[in-house]
Scaffold this motif. Structure first.
Motif, PDB file in Angstrom:
ATOM      1  N   MET A  46      48.782  33.713  51.573  1.00 39.82           N
ATOM      2  CA  MET A  46      48.038  34.597  50.669  1.00 39.82           C
ATOM      3  C   MET A  46      46.601  34.103  50.508  1.00 39.82           C
ATOM      4  SD  MET A  46      49.461  35.967  46.988  1.00 39.82           S
ATOM      5  CE  MET A  46      48.557  34.820  45.964  1.00 39.82           C
ATOM      6  N   ALA A  47      45.665  35.033  50.397  1.00 34.93           N
ATOM      7  CA  ALA A  47      44.252  34.649  50.258  1.00 34.93           C
ATOM      8  C   ALA A  47      44.025  33.973  48.907  1.00 34.93           C
ATOM      9  CB  ALA A  47      43.387  35.895  50.376  1.00 34.93           C
ATOM     10  N   ARG A  48      43.009  33.139  48.864  1.00 35.96           N
ATOM     11  CA  ARG A  48      42.637  32.433  47.653  1.00 35.96           C
ATOM     12  C   ARG A  48      42.098  33.424  46.631  1.00 35.96           C
ATOM     13  NH1 ARG A  48      38.265  30.782  45.551  1.00 35.96           N
ATOM     14  NH2 ARG A  48      38.453  28.945  44.242  1.00 35.96           N
ATOM     15  N   ASN A  49      42.475  33.266  45.359  1.00 36.32           N
ATOM     16  CA  ASN A  49      41.972  34.161  44.317  1.00 36.32           C
ATOM     17  C   ASN A  49      40.545  33.743  43.933  1.00 36.32           C
ATOM     18  OD1 ASN A  49      41.403  35.661  41.998  1.00 36.32           O
ATOM     19  ND2 ASN A  49      43.551  35.665  41.353  1.00 36.32           N
ATOM     20  N   PRO A  50      39.564  34.634  44.148  1.00 34.02           N
ATOM     21  CA  PRO A  50      38.167  34.247  43.873  1.00 34.02           C
ATOM     22  C   PRO A  50      37.821  34.176  42.386  1.00 34.02           C
ATOM     23  CG  PRO A  50      38.274  36.516  44.659  1.00 34.02           C
ATOM     24  CD  PRO A  50      39.668  35.973  44.728  1.00 34.02           C
ATOM     25  N   VAL A  51      38.834  34.297  41.499  1.00 41.35           N
ATOM     26  CA  VAL A  51      38.547  34.175  40.064  1.00 41.35           C
ATOM     27  C   VAL A  51      37.979  32.793  39.740  1.00 41.35           C
ATOM     28  CG1 VAL A  51      40.900  33.470  39.425  1.00 41.35           C
ATOM     29  CG2 VAL A  51      39.429  34.592  37.735  1.00 41.35           C
ATOM     30  N   THR A  52      38.340  31.784  40.544  1.00 41.70           N
ATOM     31  CA  THR A  52      37.647  30.495  40.416  1.00 41.70           C
ATOM     32  C   THR A  52      36.732  30.334  41.617  1.00 41.70           C
ATOM     33  OG1 THR A  52      39.484  29.363  41.511  1.00 41.70           O
ATOM     34  CG2 THR A  52      39.460  29.313  39.111  1.00 41.70           C
ATOM     35  N   TRP A  53      35.620  29.651  41.387  1.00 43.63           N
ATOM     36  CA  TRP A  53      34.635  29.499  42.457  1.00 43.63           C
ATOM     37  C   TRP A  53      35.055  28.394  43.387  1.00 43.63           C
ATOM     38  CZ3 TRP A  53      31.132  29.140  37.692  1.00 43.63           C
ATOM     39  CH2 TRP A  53      30.944  30.421  37.161  1.00 43.63           C
ATOM     40  N   LEU A  54      35.020  28.721  44.657  1.00 40.48           N
ATOM     41  CA  LEU A  54      35.408  27.777  45.702  1.00 40.48           C
ATOM     42  C   LEU A  54      34.621  26.477  45.554  1.00 40.48           C
ATOM     43  CD1 LEU A  54      37.181  27.575  48.252  1.00 40.48           C
ATOM     44  CD2 LEU A  54      35.196  28.361  49.558  1.00 40.48           C
ATOM     45  N   MET A  67      33.398  42.609  34.443  1.00 41.41           N
ATOM     46  CA  MET A  67      34.095  41.344  34.664  1.00 41.41           C
ATOM     47  C   MET A  67      35.065  41.463  35.830  1.00 41.41           C
ATOM     48  SD  MET A  67      32.703  39.336  32.631  1.00 41.41           S
ATOM     49  CE  MET A  67      33.704  37.933  33.098  1.00 41.41           C
ATOM     50  N   ALA A  68      35.699  42.637  35.962  1.00 43.10           N
ATOM     51  CA  ALA A  68      36.694  42.805  37.025  1.00 43.10           C
ATOM     52  C   ALA A  68      36.054  42.628  38.402  1.00 43.10           C
ATOM     53  CB  ALA A  68      37.361  44.173  36.914  1.00 43.10           C
ATOM     54  N   THR A  69      34.851  43.208  38.588  1.00 45.60           N
ATOM     55  CA  THR A  69      34.232  43.083  39.910  1.00 45.60           C
ATOM     56  C   THR A  69      33.711  41.665  40.139  1.00 45.60           C
ATOM     57  OG1 THR A  69      32.068  43.840  39.131  1.00 45.60           O
ATOM     58  CG2 THR A  69      33.576  45.515  39.991  1.00 45.60           C
ATOM     59  N   ALA A  70      33.322  40.981  39.054  1.00 48.77           N
ATOM     60  CA  ALA A  70      32.900  39.580  39.203  1.00 48.77           C
ATOM     61  C   ALA A  70      34.113  38.728  39.569  1.00 48.77           C
ATOM     62  CB  ALA A  70      32.255  39.083  37.913  1.00 48.77           C
ATOM     63  N   GLU A  71      35.230  39.028  38.936  1.00 53.67           N
ATOM     64  CA  GLU A  71      36.471  38.281  39.191  1.00 53.67           C
ATOM     65  C   GLU A  71      36.888  38.353  40.662  1.00 53.67           C
ATOM     66  OE1 GLU A  71      39.805  39.605  36.703  1.00 53.67           O
ATOM     67  OE2 GLU A  71      41.081  39.479  38.483  1.00 53.67           O
ATOM     68  N   ILE A  72      36.732  39.524  41.257  1.00 50.94           N
ATOM     69  CA  ILE A  72      37.215  39.671  42.643  1.00 50.94           C
ATOM     70  C   ILE A  72      36.129  39.348  43.666  1.00 50.94           C
ATOM     71  CG2 ILE A  72      38.991  41.365  42.025  1.00 50.94           C
ATOM     72  CD1 ILE A  72      37.133  43.591  43.039  1.00 50.94           C
TER      73      ILE A  72
END
Lengths: 193, 472
Positions: free
Chosen positions: B1-9, B119-124
């Motif tokens: 599964m892809a990494r959730n971009p909610v946290t910054w790499l 916020m939703a678009t920033a989260e993804i």
């Protein structure tokens, strides 16, 4: 593809097995006591211009010499002499190049100093009250509801609605409020008693 | 599964990031000033409401009701939006949502889109995904624009550029807009107005988030201040709204609760300048194409956690950030996510859904458990209880140790305010065991802890008690 995402999300929700919730208790105030005076005070708090008037055409003489947008169904008596009235159809450029717009409203809220536009009589489509830099809004005393619950049930919630509370503003610099950004920088409310 | 971009790499864990942020005196000064201002204003705005507690209870109950029948309500929302000419899309994760939005932009041949703060678009990580696909997203909210032009990251839910003061903003505008401008907030706002005006008048596709969606009517609600939202929601031909699946309310009447709770909690106003409500497509008024993208991205997993699911009640007001003593000192970027502060500390790790991720697992510890966040939360999210619950999970993920047993006990204790305060009083008694302010040996099971380290003696007055007296 899209439907499979939908099915999977719905299945995950059902799989979460959230128990039924308690009924909602609406113990908050459903009615308020505020009227014209409170509304005027609260609108003024947003640094909008507020005038209580009895004669709308007389009050609109202040617009003389200006190019003002008026929705197609404003009362004839509002279209006072000496103003260049801009009428639909209007392009975005024409709206942007005007000096202001004159409208009525659907309902107003005393507690919060809010006017609600629903595109109904004397209000026009949303762009009309957005692009001109000066919005003159005529509010009849009988249109003022006391509280948000009083006003939050318009006859047709599916119309495009805009709740306007003061001129455009921002709190984005050091969390201090500054009036005047993209929306009309001057909001003038005429309360008709 | 892809990494959730909610946290910054590549973000460091919270303690590492906080350690660095604490050394930045300018940052601390900016935050102290801004959060201090808004705390006072919020207290006044809430203080004039005699039914605030009843509104909070209603807000909590409406959201709990939504969470208990989310499947039915989402289907209802889709029917209502579709009946009014909108198109509804479903996305399991960030990658799927980004792919859908990019595809819609391409359908319209758009190379540039205007955006309402969301916020939703920033989260993804939508902006980055669009950019990679050849579509430039222009942020139009003032603070979001400051972050974008400064090649910076957001540090607050409501005011993403809260870490910048007026002279820093002026420098960013001078450099990126090429304009001479003073550091007066009114002049800075004017510069943004001029910079964005033509984009509003000419851009054909807009992207927004949503504060609320009414399942019954299909109406979408966006609250804002500047009028950039109205521009994006009114002038373009196509509107794409990206919304978390939990943003629903069942009926139109429910909005009367949230339209009172949200403005006073977030910008400390009786009402925000502009609230826009639209339902599908209205002939002759506004965008004639409307797409609604519903995203899960970790929400259904959060929903499955009986303690943690209350985080999904959040209406993104940011009141909890503004009162948090930890947030005020470390700033938002230390949390490594678009959701910082107390709500971020419980929402982010749940959306990530992997307590083996050291950064996400460090977030529930970013708190002194003072409880101020719960007291201001307009939908009564018991953040301290969720924090301790997640701490136990984080420790559990590291394997069963004496620490994990202690954490489970702590979670039980923190789950109730009265249990917590009783335990604190008992803790104060431990002062009698202390020499020179350190306790070197505790009775079992505390001995498991003190066998390898000392414990500072509990203060005579708890932080919660001190906070109530001085700041509450």
């Amino acid at each position: 593809m899209a439907s499979s995402a939908k099915e999977e999300i719905l299945a995950r929700i059902r799989g979460a097995r959230v128990p039924a919730a308690a009924p909602v208790v609406r113990g908050y105030h459903r009615e308020g006591s505020g009227g014209v005076e409170l509304f005027a005070e609260r609108v003024a708090d947003y640094r909008a211009v507020v005038r209580t008037v009895t004669d709308v055409p007389e009050a609109l003489k202040s617009l003389r010499g200006k190019r003002i947008v008026a929705p197609s169904d404003v009362p004839d008596e509002w279209l006072v002499d000496g103003v260049t009235w801009l009428r639909e159809p209007l392009s975005i450029e024409e709206l942007d190049g005007s000096d202001g717009v004159l409208t009525g409203c659907a309902v107003a809220i005393a507690d919060t100093g809010t006017i609600v536009l629903d595109g109904g009589v004397a209000q026009g489509r949303r762009a009309l009250t957005l692009l001109p830099d000066h919005h003159v809004c005529v509010v009849r005393a009988d249109q003022i509801a006391a509280s948000v619950p009083d006003a939050a049930n318009p006859p047709e919630p599916t119309r495009p609605l805009t709740f306007v509370s003061g001129p455009s503003a921002t709190s984005d610099i050091e969390l201090n409020r500054v009036e005047g950004v993209h929306g009309p920088r001057t909001l003038e409310v005429l309360i008709v008693t | 599964m892809a990494r959730n971009p909610v946290t910054w790499l590549g973000s460091p864990t919270f303690p590492q990031a906080a350690h660095k942020a604490l050394a930045d005196t300018q940052l601390r000064q900016n935050l102290r000033k801004a959060t201090g201002t808004i705390r006072g204003r919020r207290a006044a705005a809430v203080g004039e409401m005699t039914d605030w507690e009843q509104l909070r209870v209603a807000g909590e109950q409406i959201k709990d009701d939504v969470l208990s029948r989310l499947d039915t309500l989402l289907v209802r929302l889709e029917e209502s939006v579709t009946a009014r000419g909108g198109v509804v899309h479903w996305a399991r994760d960030a990658e799927e949502a980004n792919r859908i939005v990019l595809g819609l932009c391409r359908e319209e041949n758009a190379t540039e889109v205007v955006k309402v703060k969301s916020m939703a678009t920033a989260e993804i990580g939508l902006n980055e995904a669009l950019e990679a696909g050849g579509v430039h997203a222009v942020e139009t909210d003032l603070a979001e624009l400051i972050v974008q032009l400064g090649d910076d990251r957001p540090s607050h839910i409501l005011v993403p550029a809260i870490h910048r003061n007026r002279s820093e903003i002026r420098e960013i505008f001078r450099r990126r807009m090429g304009v001479e401008v003073s550091d007066e907030p009114a002049d800075l706002a004017e510069a943004a107005r001029v910079y964005l005006r033509q984009k509003f008048l000419t851009t054909k596709v807009a992207i927004s988030g949503a504060n609320f969606a009414v399942a019954d009517t299909g109406s979408i609600v966006v609250l804002e201040s500047e009028g950039n939202g109205r521009m994006c929601l009114t002038l373009p031909d196509t509107l794409i709204t990206v919304m978390g699946i939990e943003k629903l309310v069942p009926t139109w009447q429910d909005l009367e609760v949230f339209l009172q709770l949200l403005p006073r909690s977030s910008t400390a106003e009786r009402m925000n300048p502009y609230t826009s409500v639209w339902t599908g497509v209205t002939p002759g008024d506004g965008p004639q194409k409307f797409h609604l993208v519903l995203i899960d991205n970790g929400r259904t997993a959060t929903l499955a956690d009986s303690v943690g699911r209350q985080a999904l009640r959040c209406i993104r007001c940011s009141a909890c950030l503004n009162v948090c003593p930890v947030y005020e000192r470390t700033g938002g970027q230390s949390y490594g996510s678009v959701y910082p502060g107390p709500i971020g500390a419980i929402l982010t790790p749940q959306l990530v859904g992997d307590m083996h991720d050291p950064q996400a697992a460090s977030l529930p510890f970013a708190s002194s458990l003072c409880g101020a966040c719960f007291e201001v939360c307009p939908v009564r999210i018991d953040i301290p209880s969720v924090l301790t619950h997640l701490r136990a999970e984080a420790v559990e993920a590291k394997g069963r140790t004496a620490e994990s047993v202690a954490m489970a006990a702590a979670a039980w204790m923190f789950a109730s305010a009265s249990r917590y305060e009783k335990a604190q009083k008992a803790g104060s008694l431990a002062r009698f065991l202390a020499r020179d302010g350190r306790i070197t040996s505790l009775p079992w099971p505390g001995s498991k802890w003190t066998s390898s380290r000392d414990v500072p003696a509990p203060p005579s007055e708890s932080f919660r008690a001190w906070w109530r007296k001085n700041r509450g």
